[in-house]
Design an enzyme around this catalytic site. Structure first.
Site, PDB file in Angstrom:
ATOM      1  N   ALA A  56       0.825  -1.214   0.000  1.00  0.00           N
ATOM      2  CA  ALA A  56       0.000   0.000   0.000  1.00  0.00           C
ATOM      3  C   ALA A  56       0.860   1.265   0.000  1.00  0.00           C
ATOM      4  CB  ALA A  56      -0.917  -0.009   1.222  1.00  0.00           C
ATOM      5  N   PHE A  57       2.006   1.192   0.671  1.00  0.00           N
ATOM      6  CA  PHE A  57       2.892   2.360   0.746  1.00  0.00           C
ATOM      7  C   PHE A  57       3.319   2.837  -0.649  1.00  0.00           C
ATOM      8  CE2 PHE A  57       7.011   4.451   1.442  1.00  0.00           C
ATOM      9  CZ  PHE A  57       6.677   5.327   2.455  1.00  0.00           C
ATOM     10  N   GLU A  58       3.415   1.905  -1.597  1.00  0.00           N
ATOM     11  CA  GLU A  58       3.865   2.251  -2.954  1.00  0.00           C
ATOM     12  C   GLU A  58       2.729   2.844  -3.808  1.00  0.00           C
ATOM     13  OE1 GLU A  58       5.109  -0.670  -1.484  1.00  0.00           O
ATOM     14  OE2 GLU A  58       7.007   0.391  -1.230  1.00  0.00           O
ATOM     15  N   ALA A  81      -4.898  -3.300   1.178  1.00  0.00           N
ATOM     16  CA  ALA A  81      -5.383  -3.802   2.466  1.00  0.00           C
ATOM     17  C   ALA A  81      -4.247  -3.704   3.479  1.00  0.00           C
ATOM     18  CB  ALA A  81      -5.846  -5.252   2.329  1.00  0.00           C
ATOM     19  N   VAL A  82      -4.423  -2.813   4.440  1.00  0.00           N
ATOM     20  CA  VAL A  82      -3.430  -2.684   5.511  1.00  0.00           C
ATOM     21  C   VAL A  82      -4.070  -3.288   6.765  1.00  0.00           C
ATOM     22  CG1 VAL A  82      -1.790  -1.141   6.636  1.00  0.00           C
ATOM     23  CG2 VAL A  82      -2.753  -0.493   4.429  1.00  0.00           C
ATOM     24  N   ILE A  83      -3.379  -4.291   7.311  1.00  0.00           N
ATOM     25  CA  ILE A  83      -3.963  -5.018   8.451  1.00  0.00           C
ATOM     26  C   ILE A  83      -3.011  -4.927   9.644  1.00  0.00           C
ATOM     27  CG2 ILE A  83      -4.849  -7.254   9.255  1.00  0.00           C
ATOM     28  CD1 ILE A  83      -5.481  -7.887   6.297  1.00  0.00           C
ATOM     29  N   HIS A  89       3.807  -0.501  13.115  1.00  0.00           N
ATOM     30  CA  HIS A  89       4.033  -0.413  11.669  1.00  0.00           C
ATOM     31  C   HIS A  89       2.730  -0.074  10.918  1.00  0.00           C
ATOM     32  CE1 HIS A  89       6.510  -1.154   8.191  1.00  0.00           C
ATOM     33  NE2 HIS A  89       5.631  -1.986   7.688  1.00  0.00           N
ATOM     34  N   ARG A 128     -15.055  -7.027   4.544  1.00  0.00           N
ATOM     35  CA  ARG A 128     -15.179  -5.852   3.678  1.00  0.00           C
ATOM     36  C   ARG A 128     -14.736  -6.117   2.243  1.00  0.00           C
ATOM     37  NH1 ARG A 128     -15.019  -5.065   8.638  1.00  0.00           N
ATOM     38  NH2 ARG A 128     -16.043  -3.304   9.649  1.00  0.00           N
TER      39      ARG A 128
HETATM   40  N1  INI Z   1       1.593  -3.234   3.002  1.00  0.00           N
HETATM   41  C1  INI Z   1       0.278  -3.418   2.844  1.00  0.00           C
HETATM   42  O1  INI Z   1      -0.254  -3.180   1.738  1.00  0.00           O
HETATM   43  N2  INI Z   1      -0.488  -3.875   3.874  1.00  0.00           N
HETATM   44  C2  INI Z   1       0.048  -4.146   5.092  1.00  0.00           C
HETATM   45  O2  INI Z   1      -0.718  -4.580   5.999  1.00  0.00           O
HETATM   46  C3  INI Z   1       1.434  -3.949   5.289  1.00  0.00           C
HETATM   47  N3  INI Z   1       2.032  -4.230   6.567  1.00  0.00           N
HETATM   48  O3  INI Z   1       1.309  -4.512   7.519  1.00  0.00           O
HETATM   49  O4  INI Z   1       3.235  -4.202   6.712  1.00  0.00           O
HETATM   50  C4  INI Z   1       2.206  -3.486   4.192  1.00  0.00           C
HETATM   51  N4  INI Z   1       3.527  -3.294   4.304  1.00  0.00           N
HETATM   52  C5  INI Z   1       4.414  -3.113   3.175  1.00  0.00           C
HETATM   53  C6  INI Z   1       4.496  -1.676   2.718  1.00  0.00           C
HETATM   54  O5  INI Z   1       3.295  -1.255   2.104  1.00  0.00           O
HETATM   55  C7  INI Z   1       5.639  -1.462   1.687  1.00  0.00           C
HETATM   56  O6  INI Z   1       5.406  -2.275   0.565  1.00  0.00           O
HETATM   57  C8  INI Z   1       7.016  -1.795   2.262  1.00  0.00           C
HETATM   58  O7  INI Z   1       7.245  -1.090   3.467  1.00  0.00           O
HETATM   59  C9  INI Z   1       8.142  -1.426   1.241  1.00  0.00           C
HETATM   60  O8  INI Z   1       8.126  -0.037   0.933  1.00  0.00           O
END
Ligand code: INI
Length: 154
Positions: A56-58, A81-83, A89, A128
């Site tokens: 999700a961060f990307e 989906a961020v869980i 984190h 969801r």
């Molecule tokens: N990325 C997600 O999409 N969902 C998550 O729940 C998650 N957790 O929990 O760590 C997650 N982490 C990875 C992040 O999005 C990046 O891809 C990573 O930090 C590299 O930049």
């Protein structure tokens, strides 16, 4: 008085979907819901581009690249989906992803819809993504259709 409301009519529109692979068991279901909504409302498969990013961060990072490209797109749908895990984190990823998408949406001349789940448990995410509480991918795609049409009126 003039009243404007977006219609759910995607005929002739092209859409980009930016979706994360992380928690793909969930995001694939969100994608299924989104494609269902878009295709039911007139968007043809060949006018949908799906970009899989690692997490999700990307998503916001990819949005900034899309914004600079010459690609003809009428709207962008983000799915992820961020869980929550055992550390903080989750809070950082959820907040930065959400802020990043909101910031891209504010600067964008085309609508960007937010279909990223932020959940405490996998069960909540499953609910969801089509199990009990609707499919948020479908809902985010419907919002995108509505906004793409509404923006024509400005
Ligand atoms: N990325 C997600 O999409 N969902 C998550 O729940 C998650 N957790 O929990 O760590 C997650 N982490 C990875 C992040 O999005 C990046 O891809 C990573 O930090 C590299 O930049």
């Amino acid at each position: 008085m003039k009243i404007f409301e977006g219609k759910f009519d995607g005929k002739g529109k092209s859409v980009a979907i930016v979706i994360s692979k992380f928690n793909s068991a969930i995001t694939e279901k969100l994608l299924g819901g989104a494609l269902d909504a878009l295709e039911r409302h007139g968007i043809v498969k060949t006018d949908i581009s799906v970009y899989w990013v690692p997490g999700a961060f990307e998503i916001p990072v990819f949005l900034s690249h899309l914004a600079r490209s010459e690609k003809k797109i009428d709207g962008i749908l983000t799915l992820g989906a961020v869980i929550r895990g055992e550390t903080p984190h989750f809070d950082y990823i959820a907040a930065e992803t959400t802020k990043g998408i909101a910031s891209a949406a504010m600067k964008s001349s085309i609508p960007i819809s937010y279909g990223v789940l932020t959940c405490d448990t996998l069960d909540q995410a499953m609910d969801r993504a089509g199990a009990k509480s609707g499919n948020k991918g479908f809902e985010a795609a419907m919002s995108l259709l509505e906004m793409m049409d509404l923006l024509k009126n400005i």
